[in-house]
Design a protein around this motif. Sequence first.
Motif, PDB file in Angstrom:
ATOM      1  N   GLU A 228     -12.664  40.147  -3.261  1.00 21.63           N
ATOM      2  CA  GLU A 228     -11.237  39.939  -3.905  1.00 21.63           C
ATOM      3  C   GLU A 228     -11.458  39.206  -5.224  1.00 21.63           C
ATOM      4  O   GLU A 228     -10.761  39.137  -6.215  1.00 21.63           O
ATOM      5  N   GLY A 229     -12.840  38.379  -5.217  1.00 18.51           N
ATOM      6  CA  GLY A 229     -13.022  37.562  -6.570  1.00 18.51           C
ATOM      7  C   GLY A 229     -12.296  36.447  -6.775  1.00 18.51           C
ATOM      8  O   GLY A 229     -12.340  35.906  -7.696  1.00 18.51           O
ATOM      9  N   VAL A 230     -11.615  36.044  -5.839  1.00 17.15           N
ATOM     10  CA  VAL A 230     -10.667  34.829  -5.857  1.00 17.15           C
ATOM     11  C   VAL A 230     -10.336  34.205  -4.383  1.00 17.15           C
ATOM     12  O   VAL A 230     -10.550  35.069  -3.572  1.00 17.15           O
ATOM     13  N   VAL A 231     -10.105  33.068  -4.397  1.00 17.48           N
ATOM     14  CA  VAL A 231      -9.564  32.305  -3.067  1.00 17.48           C
ATOM     15  C   VAL A 231      -8.581  31.477  -3.167  1.00 17.48           C
ATOM     16  O   VAL A 231      -8.113  30.968  -4.187  1.00 17.48           O
ATOM     17  N   ASP A 232      -7.622  31.486  -2.091  1.00 17.45           N
ATOM     18  CA  ASP A 232      -6.451  30.762  -2.243  1.00 17.45           C
ATOM     19  C   ASP A 232      -6.780  29.270  -1.703  1.00 17.45           C
ATOM     20  O   ASP A 232      -7.641  28.919  -1.520  1.00 17.45           O
ATOM     21  N   GLU A 233      -5.664  28.495  -1.969  1.00 18.58           N
ATOM     22  CA  GLU A 233      -6.150  26.996  -1.677  1.00 18.58           C
ATOM     23  C   GLU A 233      -6.351  26.675  -0.220  1.00 18.58           C
ATOM     24  O   GLU A 233      -7.227  25.816  -0.289  1.00 18.58           O
ATOM     25  N   PRO A 234      -5.636  27.261   0.713  1.00 14.80           N
ATOM     26  CA  PRO A 234      -6.112  27.035   2.120  1.00 14.80           C
ATOM     27  C   PRO A 234      -7.624  27.585   2.315  1.00 14.80           C
ATOM     28  O   PRO A 234      -8.317  26.904   2.989  1.00 14.80           O
ATOM     29  N   THR A 235      -8.108  28.318   1.834  1.00 13.47           N
ATOM     30  CA  THR A 235      -9.450  28.955   1.759  1.00 13.47           C
ATOM     31  C   THR A 235     -10.264  27.868   1.212  1.00 13.47           C
ATOM     32  O   THR A 235     -11.571  27.627   1.958  1.00 13.47           O
ATOM     33  N   ARG A 236     -10.062  27.498  -0.069  1.00  9.79           N
ATOM     34  CA  ARG A 236     -10.745  26.532  -0.605  1.00  9.79           C
ATOM     35  C   ARG A 236     -10.985  25.391   0.150  1.00  9.79           C
ATOM     36  O   ARG A 236     -12.014  24.662   0.498  1.00  9.79           O
ATOM     37  N   VAL A 237      -9.755  24.813   0.671  1.00 10.07           N
ATOM     38  CA  VAL A 237      -9.998  23.374   1.400  1.00 10.07           C
ATOM     39  C   VAL A 237     -10.563  23.699   2.805  1.00 10.07           C
ATOM     40  O   VAL A 237     -11.387  22.974   3.211  1.00 10.07           O
ATOM     41  N   THR A 238     -10.331  24.677   3.409  1.00 12.84           N
ATOM     42  CA  THR A 238     -10.959  24.947   4.755  1.00 12.84           C
ATOM     43  C   THR A 238     -12.299  25.343   5.021  1.00 12.84           C
ATOM     44  O   THR A 238     -13.048  24.860   5.578  1.00 12.84           O
ATOM     45  N   TYR A 239     -12.878  26.106   4.000  1.00 13.93           N
ATOM     46  CA  TYR A 239     -14.204  26.614   3.809  1.00 13.93           C
ATOM     47  C   TYR A 239     -15.060  26.241   2.833  1.00 13.93           C
ATOM     48  O   TYR A 239     -16.211  26.528   2.704  1.00 13.93           O
ATOM     49  N   GLY A 240     -14.502  25.385   1.876  1.00  7.48           N
ATOM     50  CA  GLY A 240     -15.508  24.793   0.666  1.00  7.48           C
ATOM     51  C   GLY A 240     -15.827  26.066  -0.111  1.00  7.48           C
ATOM     52  O   GLY A 240     -16.648  25.946  -1.018  1.00  7.48           O
ATOM     53  N   LEU A 241     -15.087  27.226  -0.056  1.00  6.36           N
ATOM     54  CA  LEU A 241     -15.427  28.109  -1.310  1.00  6.36           C
ATOM     55  C   LEU A 241     -14.531  28.171  -2.590  1.00  6.36           C
ATOM     56  O   LEU A 241     -13.281  27.779  -2.351  1.00  6.36           O
ATOM     57  N   GLY A 242     -14.874  28.424  -3.559  1.00  7.25           N
ATOM     58  CA  GLY A 242     -14.280  28.254  -4.602  1.00  7.25           C
ATOM     59  C   GLY A 242     -14.417  26.976  -5.272  1.00  7.25           C
ATOM     60  O   GLY A 242     -13.120  26.592  -6.005  1.00  7.25           O
ATOM     61  N   THR A 243     -15.394  26.266  -5.005  1.00 13.00           N
ATOM     62  CA  THR A 243     -15.254  24.797  -5.696  1.00 13.00           C
ATOM     63  C   THR A 243     -16.331  24.827  -6.822  1.00 13.00           C
ATOM     64  O   THR A 243     -16.966  25.975  -7.038  1.00 13.00           O
ATOM     65  N   LEU A 244     -16.566  23.622  -7.177  1.00  5.03           N
ATOM     66  CA  LEU A 244     -17.541  23.645  -8.468  1.00  5.03           C
ATOM     67  C   LEU A 244     -19.029  23.943  -7.894  1.00  5.03           C
ATOM     68  O   LEU A 244     -19.840  24.548  -8.719  1.00  5.03           O
ATOM     69  N   SER A 245     -19.134  23.383  -6.836  1.00  6.54           N
ATOM     70  CA  SER A 245     -20.649  23.466  -6.033  1.00  6.54           C
ATOM     71  C   SER A 245     -20.780  25.010  -5.663  1.00  6.54           C
ATOM     72  O   SER A 245     -21.886  25.475  -5.653  1.00  6.54           O
ATOM     73  N   ASN A 246     -19.895  25.509  -5.001  1.00  4.28           N
ATOM     74  CA  ASN A 246     -19.671  26.977  -4.536  1.00  4.28           C
ATOM     75  C   ASN A 246     -18.938  27.763  -4.965  1.00  4.28           C
ATOM     76  O   ASN A 246     -17.741  27.818  -4.056  1.00  4.28           O
ATOM     77  N   PRO A 247     -18.886  28.167  -6.072  1.00  4.52           N
ATOM     78  CA  PRO A 247     -17.880  28.910  -6.539  1.00  4.52           C
ATOM     79  C   PRO A 247     -17.580  30.357  -6.291  1.00  4.52           C
ATOM     80  O   PRO A 247     -18.651  30.964  -5.711  1.00  4.52           O
ATOM     81  N   VAL A 248     -16.735  31.072  -6.667  1.00  2.00           N
ATOM     82  CA  VAL A 248     -16.555  32.467  -6.350  1.00  2.00           C
ATOM     83  C   VAL A 248     -17.201  32.996  -7.238  1.00  2.00           C
ATOM     84  O   VAL A 248     -17.203  32.855  -8.617  1.00  2.00           O
ATOM     85  N   HIS A 249     -18.236  33.972  -6.975  1.00  2.97           N
ATOM     86  CA  HIS A 249     -18.738  34.962  -7.619  1.00  2.97           C
ATOM     87  C   HIS A 249     -19.232  36.223  -7.128  1.00  2.97           C
ATOM     88  O   HIS A 249     -18.895  36.516  -5.973  1.00  2.97           O
ATOM     89  N   ALA A 250     -19.748  37.338  -7.898  1.00  7.90           N
ATOM     90  CA  ALA A 250     -19.750  38.597  -7.718  1.00  7.90           C
ATOM     91  C   ALA A 250     -20.559  38.948  -6.383  1.00  7.90           C
ATOM     92  O   ALA A 250     -20.646  39.938  -5.688  1.00  7.90           O
ATOM     93  N   LEU A 251     -21.495  38.066  -6.210  1.00  5.41           N
ATOM     94  CA  LEU A 251     -22.639  37.879  -5.100  1.00  5.41           C
ATOM     95  C   LEU A 251     -22.635  36.923  -4.143  1.00  5.41           C
ATOM     96  O   LEU A 251     -23.792  36.765  -3.522  1.00  5.41           O
ATOM     97  N   MET A 252     -21.598  36.346  -3.893  1.00  3.24           N
ATOM     98  CA  MET A 252     -21.473  35.011  -3.296  1.00  3.24           C
ATOM     99  C   MET A 252     -21.634  35.609  -1.544  1.00  3.24           C
ATOM    100  O   MET A 252     -21.978  34.401  -0.975  1.00  3.24           O
ATOM    101  N   TYR A 253     -21.411  36.710  -1.142  1.00  2.00           N
ATOM    102  CA  TYR A 253     -21.896  37.204   0.159  1.00  2.00           C
ATOM    103  C   TYR A 253     -23.328  37.861  -0.068  1.00  2.00           C
ATOM    104  O   TYR A 253     -24.137  37.457   0.751  1.00  2.00           O
ATOM    105  N   ARG A 254     -23.309  38.583  -0.683  1.00  2.00           N
ATOM    106  CA  ARG A 254     -24.587  39.331  -0.653  1.00  2.00           C
ATOM    107  C   ARG A 254     -25.999  38.778  -0.837  1.00  2.00           C
ATOM    108  O   ARG A 254     -26.783  39.022  -0.214  1.00  2.00           O
ATOM    109  N   ARG A 255     -25.831  37.768  -1.731  1.00  2.00           N
ATOM    110  CA  ARG A 255     -27.004  37.303  -2.264  1.00  2.00           C
ATOM    111  C   ARG A 255     -27.631  36.233  -1.161  1.00  2.00           C
ATOM    112  O   ARG A 255     -28.489  36.398  -0.794  1.00  2.00           O
ATOM    113  N   PRO A 256     -26.494  35.263  -0.424  1.00  2.00           N
ATOM    114  CA  PRO A 256     -26.884  34.454   0.454  1.00  2.00           C
ATOM    115  C   PRO A 256     -27.322  35.209   1.806  1.00  2.00           C
ATOM    116  O   PRO A 256     -28.080  35.057   2.609  1.00  2.00           O
ATOM    117  N   ALA A 257     -26.564  36.348   1.939  1.00  2.00           N
ATOM    118  CA  ALA A 257     -26.843  37.264   3.181  1.00  2.00           C
ATOM    119  C   ALA A 257     -28.545  37.921   2.864  1.00  2.00           C
ATOM    120  O   ALA A 257     -29.111  38.060   3.974  1.00  2.00           O
TER     121      ALA A 257
END
Length: 373
Positions: A75-104
Amino acid sequence: MTAPRFIGSEIYRAAPFGGHHPLAIPRVSTVMDLARVVGWLPGSVYVNSPRARPAALMGFHTPDYVQALLRAEAEGVVDEPTRVTYGLGTLSNPVHALMYRRPATSAGGAMLAAEMVRGGGVVHVPGAGTHHAMAARANGFCYLNDVVLALLHLRRLGLRRLAYVDIDAHHCDGVQAGLGGDRDMLLISVHEAGRWPFTGALEDDGGGNALNLPVPRGFNDSEMAHVRDRLILPALEAFRPEAIVLQCGADAVLEDPLSRLALSNGAHLAVVKAVQGMTDRLIVTGGGGYNPWSVARCWTGVWATLNGFDVPDRLPPDAVALMDALVWPRRAAGRNPPRAWFETLLDAPRAGVVRPEVETGVAVLRDRIAGMV
């Protein structure tokens, strides 16, 4: 025993992080290119990394977190509950186009390395080493903990007694949180005191066999040699692991912007050589490292060390041209780098005094080694 293998991927050529992120620099791709240019990475030893499937990642990560990571990339975006719960979409761990495929891909490489060393061998996986990720949360630039996934995969392959050695400048909080209470797992971390994530105190045994050594600013080659010979090697000898994973983050080298340690890359390579001599099954990962030249030089040197290659005093012209092409415009050091970063692979030694706090920390941890066996 077969020659060491190198696991890489073309996915590391992409630059998905924003320009201000510390990981917005080429790292693994430069190591691949540099090793090839100097003739150290023929096709016979290079292995393309697979991408781990979601089910494999759930060997450590929670299903809801894996699904959140997949959804965020799609989706290229996260909502606030996702950011708070999972630490995604933060300055350290931003949303980007390869955020699953590259670490996987890094996780798939680390798990493949476990399979490759099952019967004996050495594998270098510089794209792996993301030691901060938690089971249900991204953390410290790390979306998936490929180190934990590799160690757990070694277990599934029948190896019981395992050791993890971490010489990254930052404490391996995600690895300790995931595996610290396992009595058949030895965790050794040498990291800068008072540095994020502010875990890994000397007295912290992780509920099991964790040996945490916080070291002072300016930690030098002589001090690392003391730690290597008086702590790391004796602990491995006493524990007798069936396999070792060595996380070789380059951010403990002097030129890195995210630590205040003062090692040469030669100190790292001496640890690699010594640890290699302690096991028939070794996986060496990357990790931190935020100066493109020092990362490339360190991890290419790691590969040379694992193979016993002679390192030239000066890199050949094609390698110098490769290093000349790197840019690091957002750091002052990158605007006027010394020529040694372009023309050599090995740093000059950075010896110094072994300070009392290092000697005391090593002595405290040595007293605990006998109790682990």
